[in-house]
Design a protein around this motif. Sequence first.
Motif, PDB file in Angstrom:
ATOM      1  N   SER A  53       0.854  -1.240  -0.003  1.00 33.84           N
ATOM      2  CA  SER A  53       0.156   0.084  -0.008  1.00 33.84           C
ATOM      3  C   SER A  53       0.884   1.249   0.112  1.00 33.84           C
ATOM      4  N   GLN A  54       0.970   2.128  -1.133  1.00 37.83           N
ATOM      5  CA  GLN A  54       1.488   3.299  -1.127  1.00 37.83           C
ATOM      6  C   GLN A  54       1.030   4.292  -0.069  1.00 37.83           C
ATOM      7  N   GLU A  55      -0.148   4.082   0.266  1.00 38.58           N
ATOM      8  CA  GLU A  55      -0.844   5.066   1.232  1.00 38.58           C
ATOM      9  C   GLU A  55      -0.256   4.942   2.402  1.00 38.58           C
ATOM     10  N   ASP A  56      -0.344   3.544   2.985  1.00 36.79           N
ATOM     11  CA  ASP A  56       0.443   3.092   4.084  1.00 36.79           C
ATOM     12  C   ASP A  56       2.054   3.609   4.413  1.00 36.79           C
ATOM     13  N   LEU A  57       2.649   3.488   3.172  1.00 34.85           N
ATOM     14  CA  LEU A  57       4.085   3.786   3.300  1.00 34.85           C
ATOM     15  C   LEU A  57       4.367   5.232   3.424  1.00 34.85           C
ATOM     16  N   LYS A  58       3.243   6.225   2.642  1.00 39.79           N
ATOM     17  CA  LYS A  58       3.309   7.678   2.621  1.00 39.79           C
ATOM     18  C   LYS A  58       3.236   8.051   4.266  1.00 39.79           C
ATOM     19  N   LYS A  59       2.476   7.489   4.840  1.00 40.28           N
ATOM     20  CA  LYS A  59       1.906   7.870   6.151  1.00 40.28           C
ATOM     21  C   LYS A  59       3.016   7.849   7.063  1.00 40.28           C
ATOM     22  N   VAL A  60       4.014   6.622   7.085  1.00 38.78           N
ATOM     23  CA  VAL A  60       5.090   6.224   7.638  1.00 38.78           C
ATOM     24  C   VAL A  60       6.198   7.342   7.272  1.00 38.78           C
ATOM     25  N   PHE A  61       6.437   7.610   5.931  1.00 33.14           N
ATOM     26  CA  PHE A  61       7.407   8.492   6.017  1.00 33.14           C
ATOM     27  C   PHE A  61       7.237  10.011   6.264  1.00 33.14           C
ATOM     28  N   GLN A  62       5.854  10.438   6.408  1.00 37.24           N
ATOM     29  CA  GLN A  62       5.187  11.565   6.667  1.00 37.24           C
ATOM     30  C   GLN A  62       5.519  11.827   7.966  1.00 37.24           C
ATOM     31  N   ALA A  63       5.231  10.564   8.888  1.00 36.06           N
ATOM     32  CA  ALA A  63       5.240  10.683  10.414  1.00 36.06           C
ATOM     33  C   ALA A  63       6.324  10.514  11.014  1.00 36.06           C
ATOM     34  N   TYR A  64       7.441   9.933  10.117  1.00 39.81           N
ATOM     35  CA  TYR A  64       8.870   9.939  10.823  1.00 39.81           C
ATOM     36  C   TYR A  64       9.844  10.720  10.159  1.00 39.81           C
ATOM     37  N   PRO A  65      10.866  10.984  10.725  1.00 40.07           N
ATOM     38  CA  PRO A  65      12.172  11.574  10.119  1.00 40.07           C
ATOM     39  C   PRO A  65      13.017  10.616   9.547  1.00 40.07           C
ATOM     40  N   VAL A  66      12.609   9.908   8.624  1.00 35.99           N
ATOM     41  CA  VAL A  66      13.545   8.505   8.272  1.00 35.99           C
ATOM     42  C   VAL A  66      14.817   8.840   7.533  1.00 35.99           C
ATOM     43  N   GLU A  67      15.720   8.369   8.012  1.00 38.92           N
ATOM     44  CA  GLU A  67      17.061   8.450   7.372  1.00 38.92           C
ATOM     45  C   GLU A  67      17.674   7.206   6.681  1.00 38.92           C
ATOM     46  N   ALA A  68      17.167   6.036   6.949  1.00 40.11           N
ATOM     47  CA  ALA A  68      17.379   4.941   6.554  1.00 40.11           C
ATOM     48  C   ALA A  68      16.605   3.979   6.532  1.00 40.11           C
ATOM     49  N   VAL A  69      16.707   2.848   5.524  1.00 33.95           N
ATOM     50  CA  VAL A  69      15.525   1.975   5.623  1.00 33.95           C
ATOM     51  C   VAL A  69      16.412   0.500   5.300  1.00 33.95           C
ATOM     52  N   LEU A  70      15.955  -0.320   6.186  1.00 30.69           N
ATOM     53  CA  LEU A  70      16.614  -1.853   6.126  1.00 30.69           C
ATOM     54  C   LEU A  70      15.169  -2.828   5.737  1.00 30.69           C
ATOM     55  N   HIS A  71      15.365  -3.288   4.556  1.00 32.34           N
ATOM     56  CA  HIS A  71      14.256  -3.946   3.903  1.00 32.34           C
ATOM     57  C   HIS A  71      14.460  -5.342   4.262  1.00 32.34           C
ATOM     58  N   PHE A  72      13.545  -5.946   4.845  1.00 31.94           N
ATOM     59  CA  PHE A  72      13.501  -7.322   5.204  1.00 31.94           C
ATOM     60  C   PHE A  72      12.200  -8.089   5.188  1.00 31.94           C
ATOM     61  N   ALA A  73      11.091  -7.204   4.908  1.00 34.08           N
ATOM     62  CA  ALA A  73       9.625  -7.712   4.712  1.00 34.08           C
ATOM     63  C   ALA A  73       9.597  -8.474   3.380  1.00 34.08           C
ATOM     64  N   ALA A  74       9.420  -9.706   3.597  1.00 36.52           N
ATOM     65  CA  ALA A  74       9.040 -10.545   2.145  1.00 36.52           C
ATOM     66  C   ALA A  74       8.320 -11.673   2.722  1.00 36.52           C
ATOM     67  N   LEU A  75       7.802 -12.644   1.748  1.00 35.12           N
ATOM     68  CA  LEU A  75       7.462 -13.985   1.767  1.00 35.12           C
ATOM     69  C   LEU A  75       8.737 -14.796   1.360  1.00 35.12           C
ATOM     70  N   ILE A  76       8.636 -16.073   2.015  1.00 37.36           N
ATOM     71  CA  ILE A  76       9.968 -16.594   2.053  1.00 37.36           C
ATOM     72  C   ILE A  76       9.698 -18.291   1.549  1.00 37.36           C
ATOM     73  N   GLN A  77       8.626 -18.683   1.409  1.00 35.35           N
ATOM     74  CA  GLN A  77       8.432 -20.084   1.264  1.00 35.35           C
ATOM     75  C   GLN A  77       8.413 -20.282  -0.349  1.00 35.35           C
ATOM     76  N   VAL A  78       9.572 -20.979  -0.692  1.00 31.49           N
ATOM     77  CA  VAL A  78       9.712 -21.418  -1.964  1.00 31.49           C
ATOM     78  C   VAL A  78       8.630 -21.967  -2.594  1.00 31.49           C
ATOM     79  N   GLY A  79       8.269 -23.273  -1.941  1.00 32.97           N
ATOM     80  CA  GLY A  79       7.193 -24.178  -2.540  1.00 32.97           C
ATOM     81  C   GLY A  79       5.989 -23.313  -2.697  1.00 32.97           C
ATOM     82  N   GLU A  80       5.521 -22.395  -1.826  1.00 33.51           N
ATOM     83  CA  GLU A  80       4.386 -21.570  -2.059  1.00 33.51           C
ATOM     84  C   GLU A  80       4.588 -20.645  -3.284  1.00 33.51           C
ATOM     85  N   SER A  81       5.837 -20.108  -3.446  1.00 35.31           N
ATOM     86  CA  SER A  81       6.168 -18.999  -4.413  1.00 35.31           C
ATOM     87  C   SER A  81       6.007 -19.637  -5.844  1.00 35.31           C
TER      88      SER A  81
END
Length: 102
Positions: A53-81
């Motif tokens: 959701s672009q809207e969810d992300l906009k809210k986060v970046f508007q609410a906090y003075p973000v200086e760095a992002v570490l991106h670990f959100a993902a689905l990881i089940q090979v079979g399901e993929s």
Amino acid sequence: MTVVVTGGAGYIGSHTVKELLQRNYRVVIVDNLSTGHRELVPGGELVQADLRSQEDLKKVFQAYPVEAVLHFAALIQVGESYADPQKYYLHNLFSSLNLLRG
Ligand SMILES: NC(=O)c1ccc[n+]([C@@H]2O[C@H](COP(=O)([O-])OP(=O)(O)OC[C@H]3O[C@@H](n4cnc5c(N)ncnc54)[C@H](O)[C@@H]3O)[C@@H](O)[C@H]2O)c1
């Protein structure tokens, strides 16, 4: 310094959050808790949001003075993929592009 950790309620992300907190970073965890767990989050501020959701992300970046992002959100089940590639396209690729746009 404020750091966003996506997937911070998951395995790799929650360990990263712990390390960042020990080094006195302000940490904002962005996770939809689809496979993650609130109890795994060792501290910081948890925002339950979905990277699809672009809207969810906009809210986060508007609410906090973000200086760095570490991106670990993902689905990881090979079979399901293989069984449901569209789901993985949306959660992994599309979400990452959204984050870059954010
Ligand atoms: N576990 C490992 O040994 C390992 C090794 C190398 C690389 N990785 C990579 O690290 C990353 C994280 O893996 P993990 O093992 O911590 O997985 P995990 O399932 O424990 O954590 C992933 C987190 O992402 C969240 N999430 C998923 N889709 C989301 C979305 N659309 N919006 C918001 N949050 C969402 C889930 O709720 C979960 O908390 C993956 O990219 C994985 O490929 C993991």
